[in-house]
Motif scaffolding. Structure first.
Motif: not given
Length: 458
Positions: A142-155, A347-361
């Motif tokens: 939920l957190a990463i879908n709200i913040s969309k922290a990965g959107v717009g990042i350049q490689p 903490g690790t489980t929450l982080y992994l969910a967040l980080a995985a979707i960040f990668v896709a974003q």
């Protein structure tokens, strides 16, 4: 009377030092760096005076984190060289874990000869772990879908960082990883869960032999557990130095400026973890009748050690000791906390969910809710059994990216602030496991409400 004013003086000094540093950073006031450094060290001096007045180990651990941060900021090269002290502390902690777990589990199981309770604690613990980690998973999602922290990042133009390669783990590998093939090898590799399984089976076997054969071994286990707790107290006297050195190294080699980079991702994780604590762990504590004030006092030391060293293992002996002082029977502490280190990594489980979707974003891949759920549930399974791998969470993410055809370059962006993220998720792992011991003790009706907490004094 003057001694009573030390906390107030320290608070004012720290506030002034922080305010002047911020005003100078944002160029509101023009203050030279040498003057700012003197002001900060004077403020730290008042904190040290407070530490001598308080004379508690937890206070000194917290103060050492402040001192270590300042050393790393003002003298980065010296701070980096202090890593040897934190490594000494971690090495000493690792010598405690296996004998402490073996002794406490064997005595707890064979000393009471209640084998039904072992099975009961097992299914209750696993049920609790599964429910709580699943909730953590959804909060991260939920957190990463709200913040969309990965959107717009350049490689990045080029990637030079590398990670240790680990083969993808199948379900069979995960199950086999639980059971030891050589107990000496398990101890040497720091495989906590394998040590726990061996100790439980040894304790059950000991409970099944004749009393004349059981008694000498039981006495030896009891004596060993007492010695290891005293050993822990001795090693913990070095904790402020080890913790301070760990923070000095982190700040020295990364710099405080990294906080400004990737701030959105870092903030998303910290806010999500705080939300998990307030919306999940705190209500559980209230519902089960955990004495909140006493519990927070007990976990302050283990959490500060976990935060500074980014190692759950470093906090394990102190966490076990504090939970026993809080009123949790030793047999429950020895069973629940080590088991939770493999199955209750909130903490690790929450982080992994967040980080995985960040990668896709970051890769510009629009994923449906169903696709996101498949990824995060896969991560929850594959995260079991790789706790001994350096940068384990990043290694898991790399394997997942390959499995779901996601690019790996966003993971190397995360690498820049992974240490700061690891501090937070490791602290929540320790907090969650400490709470789990109290919950299971309450569930078993064996929590001692009248236990007294005695702080280790310096």
């Amino acid at each position: 009377m003057k001694l009573k004013r030390i906390p107030l003086i320290a608070s004012i000094a720290i506030f002034i030092a922080a305010l002047l540093t911020l005003l100078s950073h944002y160029q509101i006031l023009s203050i030279s760096e040498p003057i700012l450094m003197i002001v900060r060290w004077l403020a730290i001096g008042t904190l040290i005076a407070y530490g001598f007045q308080k004379k508690s180990l937890t206070t000194w651990i917290l103060l050492s984190m402040v001192i270590g941060s300042e050393i790393g900021n003002d003298f980065p090269e010296f701070g980096v060289n202090l890593q040897v002290l934190s490594k000494i502390f971690l090495k000493m902690i690792k010598t405690i874990v296996a004998p402490l777990l073996f002794a406490t589990l064997v005595y707890g199981i064979a000393g009471h000869s209640d084998l039904k309770q072992v099975g009961r604690m097992g299914w209750k613990s696993l049920l609790y772990f599964e429910v709580v980690t699943t909730i953590a998973l959804f909060i991260g999602l939920l957190a990463i879908n709200i913040s969309k922290a990965g959107v717009g990042i350049q490689p990045p133009i080029a990637i030079t960082e590398t990670l240790q390669k680990v083969e993808p783990q199948t379900t069979t590998d995960i199950i086999l990883h639980i059971f030891p093939e050589n107990i000496a090898k398990s101890i040497a590799e720091g495989q906590v869960l394998q040590v726990v399984v061996f100790s439980i089976l040894f304790g059950i076997a000991l409970a099944m032999v004749r009393e004349d054969k059981r008694k000498p071994m039981l006495k030896a286990a009891e004596s060993l557990s007492e010695v290891m707790f005293k050993f822990t107290n001795i090693v913990m006297l070095f904790a402020p130095i080890g913790v301070g050195a760990a923070i000095a190294y982190t700040v020295g080699h990364m710099g405080l400026g990294i906080l400004l980079n990737l701030f959105q991702l870092l903030a998303t994780l910290y806010v999500a973890l705080i939300a998990f604590i307030l919306l999940v762990l705190f209500p559980i504590a209230l519902f089960t009748g955990v004495p909140i004030k006493k519990f927070l006092k007990a976990v302050a030391g283990p959490i500060s050690i976990a935060f500074a060293t980014t190692s759950s293992e470093a906090a394990l002996p102190r966490a076990m000791e504090e939970m026993e002082k809080l009123g949790v029977p030793r047999k429950i502490v020895a069973f629940v906390i080590p088991t939770g280190y493999s199955f209750n990594l909130d903490g690790t489980t929450l982080y992994l969910a967040l980080a995985a979707i960040f990668v896709a974003q970051a890769a510009g891949i629009d994923m449906s809710l169903g696709q996101q759920l498949i990824i995060v549930f896969t991560l929850m399974l594959t995260s079991k059994g790789v706790a001994g791998v350096p940068r384990a969470s990043l290694v898991i993410l790399l394997g997942t990216a390959a499995s779901f055809n996601l690019p790996v370059w966003p993971i190397f962006i995360i690498l820049g602030i992974d240490e700061l993220m690891d501090m937070a998720r490791t602290s929540v792992n320790v907090l969650g496991n400490c709470l789990a011991t109290v919950v299971i003790a309450k569930w078993e009706g064996e929590f001692d409400e009248n236990a007294t907490q005695e702080e280790i004094l310096l």
